[in-house]
Design a protein around this motif. Structure first.
Motif, PDB file in Angstrom:
ATOM      1  N   LEU A 693       7.474 -21.642  -5.332  1.00 24.13           N
ATOM      2  CA  LEU A 693       8.891 -21.263  -5.226  1.00 24.13           C
ATOM      3  C   LEU A 693       9.188 -19.992  -6.022  1.00 24.13           C
ATOM      4  CD1 LEU A 693      10.442 -24.828  -5.546  1.00 24.13           C
ATOM      5  CD2 LEU A 693      10.298 -23.420  -3.485  1.00 24.13           C
ATOM      6  N   LYS A 694       8.481 -19.806  -7.136  1.00 27.00           N
ATOM      7  CA  LYS A 694       8.662 -18.567  -7.902  1.00 27.00           C
ATOM      8  C   LYS A 694       8.145 -17.367  -7.124  1.00 27.00           C
ATOM      9  CE  LYS A 694       8.303 -21.060 -12.277  1.00 27.00           C
ATOM     10  NZ  LYS A 694       7.476 -21.333 -13.450  1.00 27.00           N
ATOM     11  N   VAL A 695       7.084 -17.577  -6.345  1.00 21.08           N
ATOM     12  CA  VAL A 695       6.596 -16.486  -5.493  1.00 21.08           C
ATOM     13  C   VAL A 695       7.637 -16.161  -4.439  1.00 21.08           C
ATOM     14  CG1 VAL A 695       4.829 -15.828  -3.821  1.00 21.08           C
ATOM     15  CG2 VAL A 695       4.170 -17.036  -5.912  1.00 21.08           C
ATOM     16  N   ILE A 696       8.263 -17.197  -3.868  1.00 20.69           N
ATOM     17  CA  ILE A 696       9.304 -16.956  -2.848  1.00 20.69           C
ATOM     18  C   ILE A 696      10.494 -16.231  -3.469  1.00 20.69           C
ATOM     19  CG2 ILE A 696      10.921 -18.123  -1.288  1.00 20.69           C
ATOM     20  CD1 ILE A 696       8.829 -20.318  -0.938  1.00 20.69           C
ATOM     21  N   LEU A 697      10.803 -16.520  -4.747  1.00 13.34           N
ATOM     22  CA  LEU A 697      11.918 -15.862  -5.421  1.00 13.34           C
ATOM     23  C   LEU A 697      11.605 -14.429  -5.843  1.00 13.34           C
ATOM     24  CD1 LEU A 697      13.236 -18.734  -7.697  1.00 13.34           C
ATOM     25  CD2 LEU A 697      14.534 -17.555  -5.920  1.00 13.34           C
ATOM     26  N   SER A 698      10.340 -14.057  -5.861  1.00 14.07           N
ATOM     27  CA  SER A 698       9.959 -12.733  -6.352  1.00 14.07           C
ATOM     28  C   SER A 698      10.395 -11.648  -5.367  1.00 14.07           C
ATOM     29  CB  SER A 698       8.446 -12.673  -6.560  1.00 14.07           C
ATOM     30  OG  SER A 698       7.772 -12.855  -5.328  1.00 14.07           O
ATOM     31  N   PRO A 699      10.632 -10.434  -5.855  1.00 14.32           N
ATOM     32  CA  PRO A 699      11.006  -9.317  -4.965  1.00 14.32           C
ATOM     33  C   PRO A 699       9.887  -9.024  -3.970  1.00 14.32           C
ATOM     34  CG  PRO A 699      11.454  -8.798  -7.261  1.00 14.32           C
ATOM     35  CD  PRO A 699      10.662 -10.059  -7.267  1.00 14.32           C
ATOM     36  N   VAL A 700      10.273  -8.405  -2.877  1.00 14.56           N
ATOM     37  CA  VAL A 700       9.302  -8.131  -1.811  1.00 14.56           C
ATOM     38  C   VAL A 700       8.222  -7.182  -2.311  1.00 14.56           C
ATOM     39  CG1 VAL A 700       9.018  -7.148   0.501  1.00 14.56           C
ATOM     40  CG2 VAL A 700      11.018  -8.551  -0.023  1.00 14.56           C
ATOM     41  N   SER A 702       6.898  -6.873  -5.152  1.00 14.65           N
ATOM     42  CA  SER A 702       5.948  -7.440  -6.131  1.00 14.65           C
ATOM     43  C   SER A 702       5.464  -8.837  -5.737  1.00 14.65           C
ATOM     44  CB  SER A 702       6.597  -7.504  -7.519  1.00 14.65           C
ATOM     45  OG  SER A 702       7.727  -8.364  -7.495  1.00 14.65           O
ATOM     46  N   VAL A 703       5.730  -9.219  -4.480  1.00 15.63           N
ATOM     47  CA  VAL A 703       5.366 -10.573  -4.065  1.00 15.63           C
ATOM     48  C   VAL A 703       3.848 -10.776  -4.078  1.00 15.63           C
ATOM     49  CG1 VAL A 703       5.347 -10.001  -1.593  1.00 15.63           C
ATOM     50  CG2 VAL A 703       5.769 -12.364  -2.329  1.00 15.63           C
ATOM     51  N   ALA A 704       3.092  -9.730  -3.724  1.00 13.88           N
ATOM     52  CA  ALA A 704       1.626  -9.865  -3.706  1.00 13.88           C
ATOM     53  C   ALA A 704       1.090 -10.062  -5.120  1.00 13.88           C
ATOM     54  CB  ALA A 704       0.990  -8.636  -3.059  1.00 13.88           C
ATOM     55  N   ASP A 705       1.614  -9.266  -6.079  1.00 16.84           N
ATOM     56  CA  ASP A 705       1.175  -9.425  -7.462  1.00 16.84           C
ATOM     57  C   ASP A 705       1.510 -10.821  -7.985  1.00 16.84           C
ATOM     58  OD1 ASP A 705       0.196  -6.881  -7.544  1.00 16.84           O
ATOM     59  OD2 ASP A 705       2.088  -6.020  -8.291  1.00 16.84           O
ATOM     60  N   THR A 706       2.706 -11.279  -7.704  1.00 15.50           N
ATOM     61  CA  THR A 706       3.126 -12.596  -8.185  1.00 15.50           C
ATOM     62  C   THR A 706       2.288 -13.705  -7.562  1.00 15.50           C
ATOM     63  OG1 THR A 706       5.381 -11.722  -8.371  1.00 15.50           O
ATOM     64  CG2 THR A 706       5.098 -14.108  -8.497  1.00 15.50           C
ATOM     65  N   TYR A 707       2.004 -13.567  -6.259  1.00 16.15           N
ATOM     66  CA  TYR A 707       1.206 -14.582  -5.559  1.00 16.15           C
ATOM     67  C   TYR A 707      -0.206 -14.666  -6.152  1.00 16.15           C
ATOM     68  CZ  TYR A 707      -1.047 -17.145  -1.774  1.00 16.15           C
ATOM     69  OH  TYR A 707      -1.748 -18.080  -1.053  1.00 16.15           O
ATOM     70  N   CYS A 708      -0.818 -13.505  -6.382  1.00  8.13           N
ATOM     71  CA  CYS A 708      -2.173 -13.498  -6.947  1.00  8.13           C
ATOM     72  C   CYS A 708      -2.188 -14.060  -8.367  1.00  8.13           C
ATOM     73  CB  CYS A 708      -2.741 -12.079  -6.956  1.00  8.13           C
ATOM     74  SG  CYS A 708      -3.082 -11.433  -5.300  1.00  8.13           S
ATOM     75  N   ALA A 709      -1.095 -13.837  -9.105  1.00  6.56           N
ATOM     76  CA  ALA A 709      -1.059 -14.295 -10.484  1.00  6.56           C
ATOM     77  C   ALA A 709      -0.782 -15.789 -10.578  1.00  6.56           C
ATOM     78  CB  ALA A 709      -0.002 -13.515 -11.264  1.00  6.56           C
ATOM     79  N   LEU A 737       0.794  -7.268   3.699  1.00  3.90           N
ATOM     80  CA  LEU A 737      -0.501  -7.917   3.918  1.00  3.90           C
ATOM     81  C   LEU A 737      -1.649  -6.957   3.648  1.00  3.90           C
ATOM     82  CD1 LEU A 737       0.255 -10.012   7.131  1.00  3.90           C
ATOM     83  CD2 LEU A 737      -0.201 -10.895   4.841  1.00  3.90           C
ATOM     84  N   ASP A 738      -1.458  -5.709   4.070  1.00  3.35           N
ATOM     85  CA  ASP A 738      -2.509  -4.714   3.806  1.00  3.35           C
ATOM     86  C   ASP A 738      -2.685  -4.532   2.302  1.00  3.35           C
ATOM     87  OD1 ASP A 738      -2.837  -4.430   6.492  1.00  3.35           O
ATOM     88  OD2 ASP A 738      -1.549  -2.646   6.669  1.00  3.35           O
ATOM     89  N   ASP A 739      -1.572  -4.460   1.592  1.00 10.97           N
ATOM     90  CA  ASP A 739      -1.651  -4.307   0.141  1.00 10.97           C
ATOM     91  C   ASP A 739      -2.332  -5.522  -0.495  1.00 10.97           C
ATOM     92  OD1 ASP A 739      -0.910  -3.053  -2.436  1.00 10.97           O
ATOM     93  OD2 ASP A 739       0.381  -4.813  -2.624  1.00 10.97           O
ATOM     94  N   TYR A 740      -2.045  -6.722   0.052  1.00  8.54           N
ATOM     95  CA  TYR A 740      -2.653  -7.957  -0.469  1.00  8.54           C
ATOM     96  C   TYR A 740      -4.166  -7.971  -0.208  1.00  8.54           C
ATOM     97  CZ  TYR A 740      -3.840 -12.916  -0.768  1.00  8.54           C
ATOM     98  OH  TYR A 740      -4.439 -14.102  -1.065  1.00  8.54           O
ATOM     99  N   ASN A 741      -4.561  -7.517   0.998  1.00  4.00           N
ATOM    100  CA  ASN A 741      -5.990  -7.524   1.335  1.00  4.00           C
ATOM    101  C   ASN A 741      -6.762  -6.504   0.508  1.00  4.00           C
ATOM    102  OD1 ASN A 741      -5.761  -9.565   3.263  1.00  4.00           O
ATOM    103  ND2 ASN A 741      -5.211  -8.117   4.878  1.00  4.00           N
TER     104      ASN A 741
END
Length: 825
Positions: A693-700, A702-709, A737-741
């Motif tokens: 839920l914190k990942v869902i609350l994170s800004p778009v 920085s969502v990849a950084d938050t998800y990985c963390a 998604l590209d940034d995440y990959n």
């Protein structure tokens, strides 16, 4: 060494003359040294002269000593010569005396031998007269005298006269033997009443038999026993009495025979043990006849007749053992399993077990005392075991008895299961189904019946029957567990495997768990008890591990069924969670209705389960429940359509509430012994939902950084689903998604792969392997963890006010609101 001496001399000189001025004293010193040298030389010369004078005197003393030794040797040789001459003289003087001594000894021996020979001749003649007149009492004493006299002539047995006397004595003993055997042939023919002195003559004849060789007594007793059993053999060989149901009459015959002839048989010395030997021959003959009867049966023997014959045989063997020193029959030990378990249902299992162990120890002690106290060591071969001498022949034919016992036990089991109410009376302390106690009661009775008959192969076969009975009962318990939906309809609707349980079903499952645990323990005690009373050759093969595995499987299945039942109750609440319009929520309020539903379900079930289940099985249930609900709640978030920031805040509040509810389960059940491990696991699993839920609350951005963390074990499929939940279009998702990959998080997977939750550090139910504790979450970057944790701490500490304040700030300034600052810094 020389170097050291030189060095010492130099040191001495330096010490004496340290300066040039001191050299003036060299000359006086030299004169002093010379005078000292001259004095020493004078002393040496005097010592040498004195030594030379002493050497001459020593040589003179040595010569004198040598002469004295030579004189001593000469005198010793002279004394030795005179001694030899004296010895020769003494031998010549004593030679005639020795001859006289030997002559006297031979004359004495000859006179003694002639005297004994005269006595032997006279004794043999007298014995011959006594034998011809059947004077047994006098002949017995004369036999003893002749035997002693004959022992003196062992060295002269080759002399014709001695040989003649020995042969005559041998023939007299043969005559006595024939007379004795002839007189004993009249015993038992009724001549005792006609000839008044017959019994007395036979009693005297026993003295003669004792005086003869031991083989004569053995032959006489054997002939007597055979003659006594001739009528028995003839009577019970006939077609009328040669039947299994006439076995009792055999024992009545021998007991009547012993009782009738008790006074007559007193003519036999007690040391002969005639009744004892007669009973042994009777038992051997009876066994042979019974084996023939059993072998000649054209069909299976009647169980009733077989058991009656065996019972009477055992009773007869016991009477013989008591009569002839074998001790009383050991009490049936170890057959009280289950008796107290049904006599008093209010007792706890532990109290019943303690009482049973006390009885077992008492029986075992009394058995040893009775066996030691009744043994008659005066009986020859006192170790002869009458028990089993006849009854063991029945062993091979007791299969029909075991089959009957199995049929009876199975019928009782079916009846007990049919009459079982599957409820426990209010106030009962055992929480065990009454049918289980009844099952062990009927097993106890069966074991008692069998152990009273035999403790060999038949008892071992009956133990196998007990195993089958208990396995059948385990199957009955398994069948009573609530079942899930089956069939095509259930599979099509997704209900396959789901188990719906009512409050009554949950109590029943707990009763089944407790009953299976009780059967697991008691079956082990049953095996231990049987191994003590069964024949030692079967003791190592008494094992209840397979039966105990069956009950362990029932326990495991019951607890898993209980978990599945609780899970099924949560289906409605999980579905309600997905129906909440998370994407259109306008504000954060109290916890949602589905959370209240979860709380209601647990509040209704957990106290009852905690009261009925033991701590170990309740812990197992908790571990399984936690390993299911935490991951299920996590995956259920992905089933929601879209979650706005307000919706995520509300869901985060609900997650905290669900976590609190789950953590309070041990206290709700009043079982907090293992709450620490459970709480740790629940916190870890629910923290994943919070992180999501914190990942869902994170800004778009920085969502990849938050998800990985926060979710380092997440998959690209889950990440894409998170973007869908945030409401991003597919075109907007591609750059993220590209940034995440590019971060190396993994290859893009369009289909979401759910994470299979790992079980916590569970306590395995009996019969199951203990699951290893899964590895914890990979450590996160300190800065991102601190930011992500801030949201959870704020929501947890200030509750709704904190969430509302965050929401208002976010609405006013989305870029610089507290939520964004928490993740961006």
């Amino acid at each position: 060494m020389e170097t050291i001496d030189k060095q010492s001399a130099v040191d001495f000189i330096n010490q004496m003359f340290p300066t040039e001025a001191s050299l003036s004293g060299v000359e006086p010193l030299m004169q002093k040294i010379h005078s000292e040298v001259r004095r020493v030389d004078a002393e040496i010369l005097a010592a040498v002269r004195q030594q030379s004078n002493s050497g001459s005197k020593a040589r003179e003393d040595l010569a004198a000593a040598t002469r004295a030794v030579q004189e001593l040797i000469y005198k010793m040789q002279e004394i030795k010569t005179k001694a030899e001459q004296s010895e020769t003289m003494v031998q010549e003087i004593c030679r005639d005396i020795k001859k006289l001594d030997f002559a006297k000894k031979h004359i004495t021996t000859t006179i003694t031998a002639l005297h004994r020979l005269t006595m032997l001749v006279s004794a043999v003649e007298q014995l011959q007269v006594m034998a011809s007149k059947r004077q047994y009492k006098e002949a017995a004493a004369q036999l003893e005298a002749v035997n002693q006299l004959c022992s003196h002539f062992e060295a002269y047995r080759d002399f014709p006269k001695i040989t003649e006397l020995r042969e005559k004595f041998k023939s007299i003993k043969q005559i006595l033997k024939s007379h004795v055997f002839s007189d004993f042939s009249s015993l038992g023919t009724g001549k005792e009443s006609e000839e008044t002195n017959l019994l007395q003559r036979l009693s005297d004849a026993c003295l003669v038999v004792d005086a003869l060789e031991p083989s004569v007594r053995e032959e006489l007793v054997k002939n007597f026993c055979s003659r006594e059993l001739t009528s028995y053999h003839q009577i019970f060989e006939g077609a009328e009495l040669a039947k299994l149901d006439k076995t009792e009459r055999r024992y009545a015959w021998i007991k009547r025979r012993l009782r009738t002839n008790e006074e007559i048989w007193k003519i036999f010395p007690s040391s002969w043990h005639v009744p004892y030997l007669l009973c042994i021959q009777f038992c051997k003959l009876t066994r042979t006849q019974l084996v023939d009867i059993l072998n000649n049966l054209k069909e299976k023997p009647d169980v009733g007749a077989l058991l009656l014959a065996l019972q009477r045989t055992l009773e007869f063997e016991e009477e013989l053992a008591e009569k002839f020193g074998g001790g009383s029959r050991s009490k049936e030990s170890g057959t009280d399993i289950g008796e107290d378990m049904v006599d008093n249902n209010n007792q706890t299992v532990s109290d019943i077990r303690k009482k049973y162990e006390k009885k077992l120890a008492a029986n075992h002690g009394s058995e040893n005392e009775e066996q030691d106290g009744h043994k008659d060591l005066s009986v020859p071969d006192a170790g002869f075991n009458f028990r089993g001498i006849i009854s063991s022949c029945f062993e091979a034919y007791l299969t029909v008895y075991v089959e009957l016992e199995e049929k009876t036990l199975m019928e009782h089991l079916e009846k007990l299961v049919q009459e079982e109410t599957w409820e426990i009376e209010e106030g009962s302390q055992t929480n065990v189904l009454s049918s289980s106690m009844q099952v062990f009661l009927i097993i106890r009775r069966s074991l008692k019946r069998c152990s009273a008959l035999t403790k060999n192969q038949t008892l071992f076969n009956l133990f196998k029957v007990f195993q089958r009975i208990l396995k059948a009962y385990a199957t009955k318990l398994f069948a009573r567990l609530p079942k899930g939906g089956t069939g095509i309809v259930a599979a099509a609707t997704g209900m396959d495997g789901q188990i719906k349980t009512s409050d009554k079903d949950e109590r029943l499952i707990c009763y089944i768990v407790n009953t299976a645990e009780y059967c697991h323990k008691t079956s082990g005690e049953l095996a231990e008890n049987v191994s003590k009373i069964v024949d030692p050759q079967f003791a190592d093969r008494i094992d209840m591990s397979e039966v105990q595995d069956e009950f362990s499987a029932v326990i495991t299945k019951a607890l898993i069924t209980l978990v599945h039942g609780i899970e099924t109750k949560f289906d409605t609440e999980m579905a309600a969670m997905t129906r909440v319009p998370w994407g259109t929520l306008e504000s954060v309020g109290d916890q949602s209705e589905y959370v209240n539903g979860i709380n209601t379900i647990l509040t209704a079930s957990i106290p009852v389960l905690g009261r009925l289940l033991s701590p170990i099985y309740f812990q197992f249930f908790l571990d399984k429940l936690a390993s299911s609900l935490g991951p299920r709640f996590y995956l259920n978030i992905f089933k929601c359509k879209q979650i706005s920031e307000t919706g995520a805040q509300q869901m985060l509040l609900d997650t905290q509430a669900v976590k609190t509810i789950l953590l309070e389960i041990p206290s709700l059940a009043k079982q907090t012994s293992a709450a620490a491990a459970y709480s740790k696991f629940v916190s870890r699993e629910m923290s994943k939902a919070e992180a999501l839920l914190k990942v869902i609350l994170s800004p778009v951005d920085s969502v990849a950084d938050t998800y990985c963390a926060l979710l380092p074990e997440g998959t690209p499929g889950e990440f894409q689903r998170i973007l869908d939940l945030k409401g991003l279009k597919r075109t907007d998702q591609q750059s993220i998604l590209d940034d995440y990959n590019k971060r190396g998080a993994g290859t893009y997977q369009p289909s979401m792969k759910p994470v299979v939750p790992a079980a916590p550090n569970t306590t395995a139910a009996p019969g199951t392997a203990t699951q290893p504790t899964p590895a914890g979450i990979i450590p996160l970057k300190e800065e991102l963890v601190a930011r992500a944790a801030a949201l959870g701490r704020g929501a947890a500490t200030t509750g709704i006010r904190r969430i509302l304040a965050l929401t208002e700030s976010t609405t006013k300034d989305r870029k610089d609101g507290p939520l964004r600052k928490l993740f961006i810094g």
